[in-house]
Design a protein around this motif. Structure first.
Motif, PDB file in Angstrom:
ATOM      1  N   PHE A 295       0.999  -1.180   0.132  1.00 48.85           N
ATOM      2  CA  PHE A 295       0.033  -0.178   0.098  1.00 48.85           C
ATOM      3  C   PHE A 295       0.820   1.337  -0.044  1.00 48.85           C
ATOM      4  N   GLY A 296       0.878   2.008  -1.098  1.00 47.61           N
ATOM      5  CA  GLY A 296       1.743   2.946  -1.376  1.00 47.61           C
ATOM      6  C   GLY A 296       1.200   4.428  -1.107  1.00 47.61           C
ATOM      7  N   THR A 297       1.994   5.263  -1.390  1.00 48.40           N
ATOM      8  CA  THR A 297       1.696   6.750  -1.261  1.00 48.40           C
ATOM      9  C   THR A 297       1.751   7.618  -2.488  1.00 48.40           C
ATOM     10  N   VAL A 298       0.733   8.309  -2.957  1.00 49.77           N
ATOM     11  CA  VAL A 298       0.922   9.326  -4.018  1.00 49.77           C
ATOM     12  C   VAL A 298       0.377  10.502  -3.491  1.00 49.77           C
ATOM     13  N   ASP A 299       1.338  11.664  -3.345  1.00 51.20           N
ATOM     14  CA  ASP A 299       0.770  12.922  -3.056  1.00 51.20           C
ATOM     15  C   ASP A 299       0.723  13.918  -4.159  1.00 51.20           C
ATOM     16  N   LYS A 300      -0.095  15.035  -3.997  1.00 51.61           N
ATOM     17  CA  LYS A 300       0.066  16.101  -4.913  1.00 51.61           C
ATOM     18  C   LYS A 300       0.415  17.244  -4.058  1.00 51.61           C
ATOM     19  N   ILE A 301       1.206  18.259  -5.025  1.00 48.95           N
ATOM     20  CA  ILE A 301       1.636  19.444  -4.468  1.00 48.95           C
ATOM     21  C   ILE A 301       1.029  20.610  -5.342  1.00 48.95           C
ATOM     22  N   PHE A 302      -0.031  21.233  -4.830  1.00 50.79           N
ATOM     23  CA  PHE A 302      -0.665  22.252  -5.628  1.00 50.79           C
ATOM     24  C   PHE A 302       0.082  23.912  -5.282  1.00 50.79           C
ATOM     25  N   LEU A 303       0.291  24.239  -6.563  1.00 48.88           N
ATOM     26  CA  LEU A 303       1.032  25.820  -6.124  1.00 48.88           C
ATOM     27  C   LEU A 303       0.012  26.688  -7.029  1.00 48.88           C
ATOM     28  N   GLN A 304      -0.301  27.544  -6.269  1.00 47.34           N
ATOM     29  CA  GLN A 304      -1.209  28.702  -6.951  1.00 47.34           C
ATOM     30  C   GLN A 304      -0.317  30.088  -7.283  1.00 47.34           C
ATOM     31  N   PHE A 305      -0.188  30.603  -8.448  1.00 42.86           N
ATOM     32  CA  PHE A 305       0.515  31.720  -8.890  1.00 42.86           C
ATOM     33  C   PHE A 305      -0.416  32.868  -9.201  1.00 42.86           C
ATOM     34  N   GLU A 306       0.033  34.054  -8.917  1.00 44.09           N
ATOM     35  CA  GLU A 306      -0.701  35.314  -9.322  1.00 44.09           C
ATOM     36  C   GLU A 306      -0.802  35.314 -10.898  1.00 44.09           C
ATOM     37  N   HIS A 307       0.104  34.887 -11.540  1.00 42.17           N
ATOM     38  CA  HIS A 307       0.278  34.944 -12.951  1.00 42.17           C
ATOM     39  C   HIS A 307       0.545  33.579 -13.389  1.00 42.17           C
ATOM     40  N   ALA A 370       7.658  10.874  -0.803  1.00 41.43           N
ATOM     41  CA  ALA A 370       6.180  11.724  -0.519  1.00 41.43           C
ATOM     42  C   ALA A 370       5.815  11.462   1.183  1.00 41.43           C
ATOM     43  N   GLU A 371       6.161  10.305   1.486  1.00 41.67           N
ATOM     44  CA  GLU A 371       5.973  10.419   2.957  1.00 41.67           C
ATOM     45  C   GLU A 371       6.715  11.397   4.014  1.00 41.67           C
ATOM     46  N   HIS A 372       7.858  11.443   3.476  1.00 37.40           N
ATOM     47  CA  HIS A 372       8.988  12.562   3.980  1.00 37.40           C
ATOM     48  C   HIS A 372       8.384  13.778   3.676  1.00 37.40           C
ATOM     49  N   MET A 373       7.975  14.165   2.459  1.00 38.28           N
ATOM     50  CA  MET A 373       7.410  15.488   2.152  1.00 38.28           C
ATOM     51  C   MET A 373       6.344  15.894   3.275  1.00 38.28           C
ATOM     52  N   GLU A 374       5.752  15.041   3.579  1.00 36.61           N
ATOM     53  CA  GLU A 374       4.320  15.262   4.464  1.00 36.61           C
ATOM     54  C   GLU A 374       4.729  15.641   5.754  1.00 36.61           C
ATOM     55  N   TRP A 408      -1.542  12.212   2.225  1.00 40.85           N
ATOM     56  CA  TRP A 408      -2.418  10.805   2.402  1.00 40.85           C
ATOM     57  C   TRP A 408      -1.655   9.836   3.211  1.00 40.85           C
ATOM     58  N   ARG A 409      -0.299   9.730   3.401  1.00 41.55           N
ATOM     59  CA  ARG A 409       0.257   8.669   4.305  1.00 41.55           C
ATOM     60  C   ARG A 409      -0.039   9.070   5.734  1.00 41.55           C
ATOM     61  N   HIS A 410      -0.139  10.197   6.055  1.00 44.79           N
ATOM     62  CA  HIS A 410      -0.301  10.699   7.454  1.00 44.79           C
ATOM     63  C   HIS A 410      -1.845  10.909   7.698  1.00 44.79           C
ATOM     64  N   HIS A 411      -2.784  10.464   6.724  1.00 45.16           N
ATOM     65  CA  HIS A 411      -4.435  10.529   7.097  1.00 45.16           C
ATOM     66  C   HIS A 411      -4.560   9.442   7.867  1.00 45.16           C
ATOM     67  N   TYR A 413      -6.943   7.773   8.857  1.00 43.24           N
ATOM     68  CA  TYR A 413      -7.924   6.815   8.018  1.00 43.24           C
ATOM     69  C   TYR A 413      -7.820   6.261   6.616  1.00 43.24           C
ATOM     70  N   ALA A 414      -6.733   6.821   5.931  1.00 43.45           N
ATOM     71  CA  ALA A 414      -6.354   6.308   4.943  1.00 43.45           C
ATOM     72  C   ALA A 414      -4.930   5.417   4.706  1.00 43.45           C
ATOM     73  N   CYS A 415      -4.084   6.291   5.598  1.00 43.30           N
ATOM     74  CA  CYS A 415      -2.747   5.583   5.926  1.00 43.30           C
ATOM     75  C   CYS A 415      -1.916   5.248   4.454  1.00 43.30           C
ATOM     76  N   GLY A 416      -2.246   6.015   3.357  1.00 36.38           N
ATOM     77  CA  GLY A 416      -1.610   5.961   2.135  1.00 36.38           C
ATOM     78  C   GLY A 416      -2.815   6.045   1.079  1.00 36.38           C
ATOM     79  N   SER A 417      -2.270   5.726  -0.116  1.00 38.01           N
ATOM     80  CA  SER A 417      -3.127   6.202  -1.413  1.00 38.01           C
ATOM     81  C   SER A 417      -3.689   4.887  -2.013  1.00 38.01           C
ATOM     82  N   TYR A 418      -2.954   3.984  -2.578  1.00 37.37           N
ATOM     83  CA  TYR A 418      -3.683   2.952  -2.951  1.00 37.37           C
ATOM     84  C   TYR A 418      -2.797   1.460  -3.010  1.00 37.37           C
ATOM     85  N   THR A 419      -3.242   0.436  -3.352  1.00 35.42           N
ATOM     86  CA  THR A 419      -2.470  -0.910  -3.433  1.00 35.42           C
ATOM     87  C   THR A 419      -1.429  -1.184  -4.449  1.00 35.42           C
TER      88      THR A 419
END
Ligand code: 6YU
Length: 489
Positions: A295-307, A370-374, A408-411, A413-419
């Motif tokens: 059961f592994g981890t996939v994370d997303k990093i959203f970056l919002q910019f002004e332009h 990803a888990e470290h990034m969290e 997702w790893r530190h959630h 009740y999910a403890c990760g992303s998928y199988t």
């Protein structure tokens, strides 16, 4: 009896909601869903942090059309987005001319070379997915198989750049496999995953995945779904045959009696809590399945910019390292010690422009990195991403106005992303063991059968990892109960 049987569903993700909806449709009235968090959806999390339009923190796409009940449901109710290019894309086989590939010296890679390597990568992975691997590859990891097969192609020796692009392909494929590395994933077992025909990246419309959840819940009677109800223990009667078949104890001390419980908690949650969640403990086959499946981890990093600082035709900025973490030699050296923590950001495949958000980028990162990034602050992650974008593109990258990182790893009740299926694991055997209801057959006389049933993406032999897999398993377990009561009227 079917009208009065006491049925509990643990978890209000797609599997739990599908189970409850199916039971209501068949006339069961005494159904209750216990959800640990304050919202439903689980690993589906549609939200609006950047204005009125949605983003998905969890699942994005509906994978495949033919035979996909979620696709059919979405289509029937007009919930699909019809422009396939408006989706986020980050996979080798989904490479489009709008993806910009950069080297770390700031040079843009030749799109023709990129396409050539991605096409070969696509052919090699298709061989594994279609169970067409030669015998010599069957016991290998996906990473080792790909390296060896690639090395036999003239393209591998044509340039160092081709090898670097190939490393990017493997790093990107980790997103599909939710693994720390393809060197951990079984090459032969991924052939059991079935990709449904009709497009991998079907996108939902303006309501996102949430609209599908709303649809499933439209006929739920009020009060069926109880939020903030983490289940602490499921006491099933095993062989004793006295009292209520199952007693479910929540963390707040409240107890629920039931004839049947459908458990939909993620494999990640079961890995952490199964030893105390069930009383009596789970049988050895189930404990083995929970341990052996990955059961592994996939994370997303959203970056919002002004332009927007990227060209209008740019769908994604992909990062090709001189020596990336999915390079065989680099991987071997990183497997020793903790040095990978210092270079965690090298695992980011790239940043895609987010659909309906022209000034938002979404980075993808997997595995232990990803888990470290969290564990880092969003500000620190944002700074690292800006440095990466500046180094690779030489475009005028601004400081983001908002950074949003999934964890997702530190959630809890999910403890990760998928199988995923690690090397050496028999996928079919373990998925089936996970799906088997308790008590296991043969059920002693006087003991209620089907006390604890199991649904959720990890319990599907062919559609694990996916939302449609989760949905189908919820329906499957509801149907198991419907059939039981049809036979025992
Ligand atoms: C898909 C996609 N996708 C990205 C990211 C993630 C996932 N997936 P849930 O966990 O949802 O529900 C359980 C509930 O139980 C939950 O609400 C808990 O709070 C609750 N619970 C737990 N313990 C409890 C307790 N003790 N008491 C009470 N309640 C409790 N799938 O089809 N398309 O684009 C993506 C993506 C970042 C995190 C995804 C995608 C996976 C799905 O999200 C996931 O399978 C389902 O939502 C799970 O639903 P569920 O009900 O089972 O559990 C070989 C091969 C590989 C080929 N791969 C194919 C593609 C792989 C998928 N691609 C993924 C990409 C993205 C972007």
């Amino acid at each position: 009896m079917s009208k009065t049987a006491r049925l509990l569903v643990v978890g209000a993700g797609l599997a739990g909601l599908a189970a409850a909806a199916t039971l209501f449709e068949s006339g069961f009235q005494n159904v209750q869903v216990l959800e640990a968090t304050e919202k439903h959806g689980g690993r589906i999390d549609t939200t609006r942090p950047f204005g009125p339009d949605i983003i998905e923190l969890g699942a994005n796409w509906i994978h495949g059309q033919e035979g996909n009940p979620l696709y059919s449901l979405a289509k029937e109710h007009g919930l699909l987005h019809e422009d396939p290019l408006a989706s986020i894309m980050c996979l080798p086989t989904s490479f489009t001319p709008e993806d910009y590939f950069f080297r770390e010296d700031g040079q843009q890679l030749d799109p023709v070379e990129v396409e050539r390597v991605c096409a070969l990568f696509g052919q090699l992975t298709t061989r594994a997915f279609s169970c067409e691997l030669e015998d010599r590859f069957l016991s290998k990891s996906l990473g080792h198989y790909l390296d060896e097969a690639f090395a036999e192609d003239v393209l591998a020796n044509s340039s160092r750049e081709a090898q670097q692009i190939f490393e990017w392909c493997k790093r990107s494929e980790c997103t599909d496999e939710a693994s720390s590395s393809l060197y951990e994933v079984s090459a032969s077992q991924i052939g059991h995953y079935v990709a449904l025909q009709g497009g991998f990246f079907n996108t939902l419309g303006s309501g996102g995945y949430q609209a599908l959840l709303d649809l499933l819940m439209r006929n739920f009677p009020a009060g069926v779904l109880l939020y903030s109800k983490p289940v602490q223990q499921i006491r099933w009667t095993c062989g004793k045959g006295v009292g209520p078949p199952v007693r479910v104890v929540c963390e707040d001390g409240q107890e629920y009696e039931a004839d049947h419980v459908i458990v939909t908690a993620s494999l990640g949650f079961l890995k952490e809590k199964a030893s105390t969640l069930f009383e009596p403990p789970l049988p050895a086959t189930k404990v083995g399945a929970i341990k052996n499946l990955g059961f592994g981890t996939v994370d997303k990093i959203f970056l919002q910019f002004e332009h927007r600082f990227w060209p209008e035709d740019c769908a994604g900025i992909q990062l090709v390292w001189d020596q990336g973490p999915e390079d065989a030699a680099v991987h071997a050296s990183l497997s020793q010690g903790e040095a990978w923590r210092d270079t965690w950001y090298k695992k980011i495949c790239g940043f895609d422009v987010v659909a309906r958000h022209p000034t938002v980028l979404c980075g993808w990162i997997t595995g232990r990195e990803a888990e470290h990034m969290e564990t880092l602050t969003e500000e620190d992650v944002g700074e690292v991403c800006v440095r990466l974008l500046q180094t690779f593109t030489s475009w005028p990258v601004q400081k983001p106005t908002r950074v949003l990182v999934t964890k997702w790893r530190h959630h809890p009740y999910a403890c990760g992303s998928y199988t995923y299926i690690p090397c050496g694991v028999d996928a079919v055997k373990e998925h089936q063991a996970l799906a088997e209801p308790l008590p296991l057959d043969p059920v002693p006389a006087m003991v209620k059968p089907l006390q604890v049933l199991f649904a959720g993406e990890a319990t599907h032999v062919n559609f694990y990892t996916t939302t449609h897999g989760a949905y189908i398993t919820g329906v499957r377990e509801a149907q198991r109960l419907i059939n039981y009561y049809a036979d025992h009227q």
